[in-house]
Design an enzyme around this catalytic site. Structure first.
Site, mmCIF file in Angstrom:
data_model
loop_
_atom_site.group_PDB
_atom_site.id
_atom_site.type_symbol
_atom_site.label_atom_id
_atom_site.label_comp_id
_atom_site.label_asym_id
_atom_site.label_seq_id
_atom_site.Cartn_x
_atom_site.Cartn_y
_atom_site.Cartn_z
ATOM 1 N N ASP A 1 -7.299 8.871 37.986
ATOM 2 C CA ASP A 1 -6.117 8.059 37.729
ATOM 3 C C ASP A 1 -6.024 7.826 36.220
ATOM 4 O OD1 ASP A 1 -3.939 6.297 38.109
ATOM 5 O OD2 ASP A 1 -5.297 4.584 38.227
ATOM 6 N N GLU B 1 -3.645 4.996 34.410
ATOM 7 C CA GLU B 1 -3.496 3.588 34.031
ATOM 8 C C GLU B 1 -4.540 2.733 34.734
ATOM 9 O OE1 GLU B 1 0.589 1.951 33.649
ATOM 10 O OE2 GLU B 1 1.180 3.900 34.447
#
Length: 199
Positions: A7, A9
């Site tokens: 991922d 953020e």
């Protein structure tokens, strides 16, 4: 052959919407996928708030230009990419992510795109595929990769659970408590070590 799926953020860079919420003085925009599992619902709500405040892409990109990766993120990525292939799979948008990719050394990024009017108003968004993180991991597995995944939010759980090894990183107490079977880490060296052991 291994491939690591990360991922963006909350893992490699701070949450863009939280930074924008602080800069714009709009507290409602602090809500993220850590709080709302339904990403489409979350984005439509965000766009409505932007319209109500007369803000668009220019204002958000101005805030993004001031965001730096989390301390140690670039070094973590560089070290990891020396050992294996890495893809960042994010529900963010090209228009948000590219300045951050430069600061991270241009890793491979799979994300989505915004529909932006000539005046800079964000009118909508196009998701690359439905449930993109899980379906990207499944697609990689279908062509012979063994995936190792890590993220921090509800929308990362699918790809984490579908991978041969998966880890939470800098997640919330609530998500960690709901998923006690997923190892959780707070520091990049610990995550790197766990990934290397999973090869």
């Amino acid at each position: 052959m291994n491939i690591v799926c990360l991922d963006m953020e909350g893992v490699l860079v701070p949450e863009i919407w939280i930074a924008f919420s602080k800069a714009s003085g709009i507290p409602e925009l602090k809500r993220t996928t850590r709080d709302e599992p339904d990403y489409e619902k979350l984005m439509n709500w965000r766009l409505q708030i932007l319209k109500e405040h007369g803000m668009g892409l220019k204002e958000i990109q101005g805030v993004i230009s001031e965001i730096d990766p989390m301390p140690g993120a670039r070094e973590f990525l560089d070290r990891l990419r020396e050992e294996t292939q890495v893809i960042i799979i994010s529900d963010t948008f090209e228009q948000f992510a590219m300045p951050l990719m430069k600061k991270l050394g241009y890793p491979t990024l799979f994300c989505n795109t915004l529909e932006v009017g000539a005046d800079g108003t964000i009118n909508g968004f196009r998701m690359r595929i439905e449930d993109s993180k899980l379906n990207t991991v499944k697609a990689l597995q279908s062509i012979g990769f063994e995936t190792i995944a890590s993220g921090d939010s509800y929308n990362d759980l699918g790809m984490i659970k579908a991978s041969k090894a998966g880890f939470l990183f800098k997640s919330t107490d609530k998500i960690k408590a709901e998923n006690p079977d997923i190892p959780s880490f707070e520091e990049f060296p610990d995550l790197l070590s766990a990934i290397e052991k999973a090869f």
